[in-house]
Design an enzyme around this catalytic site. Structure first.
Site, mmCIF file in Angstrom:
data_model
loop_
_atom_site.group_PDB
_atom_site.id
_atom_site.type_symbol
_atom_site.label_atom_id
_atom_site.label_comp_id
_atom_site.label_asym_id
_atom_site.label_seq_id
_atom_site.Cartn_x
_atom_site.Cartn_y
_atom_site.Cartn_z
ATOM 1 N N GLY A 178 -29.538 -0.089 17.469
ATOM 2 C CA GLY A 178 -28.704 -1.175 16.987
ATOM 3 C C GLY A 178 -27.299 -1.119 17.530
ATOM 4 C CB SER A 179 -24.409 1.049 16.677
ATOM 5 O OG SER A 179 -24.475 0.845 15.290
ATOM 6 C CG MET A 187 -32.298 -2.804 4.311
ATOM 7 S SD MET A 187 -30.716 -1.971 4.645
ATOM 8 C CE MET A 187 -30.897 -1.590 6.395
ATOM 9 N N GLY A 234 -29.808 6.071 14.892
ATOM 10 C CA GLY A 234 -28.933 6.824 15.776
ATOM 11 C C GLY A 234 -29.416 6.929 17.207
ATOM 12 C CB SER A 263 -31.534 -2.486 14.849
ATOM 13 O OG SER A 263 -31.277 -2.843 13.508
ATOM 14 N N GLY A 308 -31.330 2.598 5.173
ATOM 15 C CA GLY A 308 -30.452 1.842 4.299
ATOM 16 C C GLY A 308 -29.169 1.343 4.923
ATOM 17 C CG PHE A 309 -26.011 2.309 4.680
ATOM 18 C CD1 PHE A 309 -25.192 1.295 4.207
ATOM 19 C CD2 PHE A 309 -26.578 3.182 3.778
ATOM 20 C CE1 PHE A 309 -24.935 1.165 2.849
ATOM 21 C CE2 PHE A 309 -26.327 3.067 2.420
ATOM 22 C CZ PHE A 309 -25.507 2.052 1.956
ATOM 23 N N GLY A 310 -26.943 0.842 8.897
ATOM 24 C CA GLY A 310 -26.860 0.971 10.337
ATOM 25 C C GLY A 310 -25.708 1.879 10.722
ATOM 26 N N GLY A 311 -25.720 2.324 11.970
ATOM 27 C CA GLY A 311 -24.605 3.076 12.507
ATOM 28 C C GLY A 311 -24.536 4.531 12.107
#
Length: 223
Positions: A195-196, A35, A175, A8, A140-143
């Site tokens: 992503g993270s 988004m 996640g 990501s 809506g949010f990463g991490g």
């Protein structure tokens, strides 16, 4: 098809997306989170950024549209160069026609399901899509932390895909890490957004390889 890893780019350095893409040559796709601050409470990037990156990146673009009215906006992302376009069934007015329009633009069509959305009402869309995305966090949010409660839905999607037949991929997003990817693979997923875990690693490409290896060891055997 085998296991596919789609890092990501939401977790990458937005000021250097081209350079970030070169750090993960082993990735199969670049996952781009779009988004609009309406469907989800965040604002990221749009078609111009995808168009620019698609011209310089070696990997194809996997666009995840977390936006209102994807029926109107999705085709322009195909025109911008995205090779796979995912819309949320919760936002689509006419998901069947939307999937067909995306395919008509030459891109793979995918439907995304939020954690609290039931999959059964959308089972009839399988002939019209190339991938199902099961969200394992709230979009809506990463991490965010992985939601184990979504794994039964991944397994359900795998069962529906196997019953339908054909080349439909099963993606999980949210996640995904070395600690969670094995459970996702065991449940039947074969395409993974991370992503993270990737861009937070000292060697992002080595992490891509490690994620792939972990998933391959726990993937379901073909029927």
């Amino acid at each position: 098809m085998g296991i596919q890893i789609a890092p990501s780019m939401l977790s990458a350095d937005f000021a250097n997306l081209e350079a970030e893409a070169t750090r993960i040559p082993g990735a199969d796709w670049l996952h781009m989170d779009v988004m609009d601050n309406h469907f989800v409470p965040n604002l990221t990037l749009g078609a111009p950024v995808i168009e620019a990156l698609s011209k310089v990146a070696a990997q194809p673009i996997d666009a995840h549209l977390m936006i209102d009215d994807p029926d109107r906006w999705a085709p322009q992302f195909a025109e911008a160069g995205a090779k796979s376009i995912t819309f949320h069934v919760e936002a689509a007015r006419d998901p069947l026609t939307l999937a067909r329009n995306i395919r008509a633009q030459g891109a793979r069509a995918s439907m995304a399901i939020k954690p609290d959305t039931a999959l059964e009402p959308y089972a009839g869309l399988l002939p019209e899509v190339d991938m199902i995305l099961i969200m394992t966090v709230e979009p809506g949010f990463g991490g965010q932390s992985f939601m184990d409660s979504c794994l039964p839905k991944v397994a359900q999607a795998r069962e529906l895909i196997d019953q339908h037949g054909g080349d439909i991929w099963l993606q999980v997003d949210g996640g995904v890490s070395l600690e969670t990817i094995e459970r996702c693979a065991e449940a039947g997923a074969d395409m993974f957004v991370a992503g993270s875990a990737v861009f937070g690693a000292d060697d992002p490409d080595a992490m891509v390889a490690s994620l792939r290896s972990h998933a391959e060891r726990h993937t379901q055997s073909p029927a």
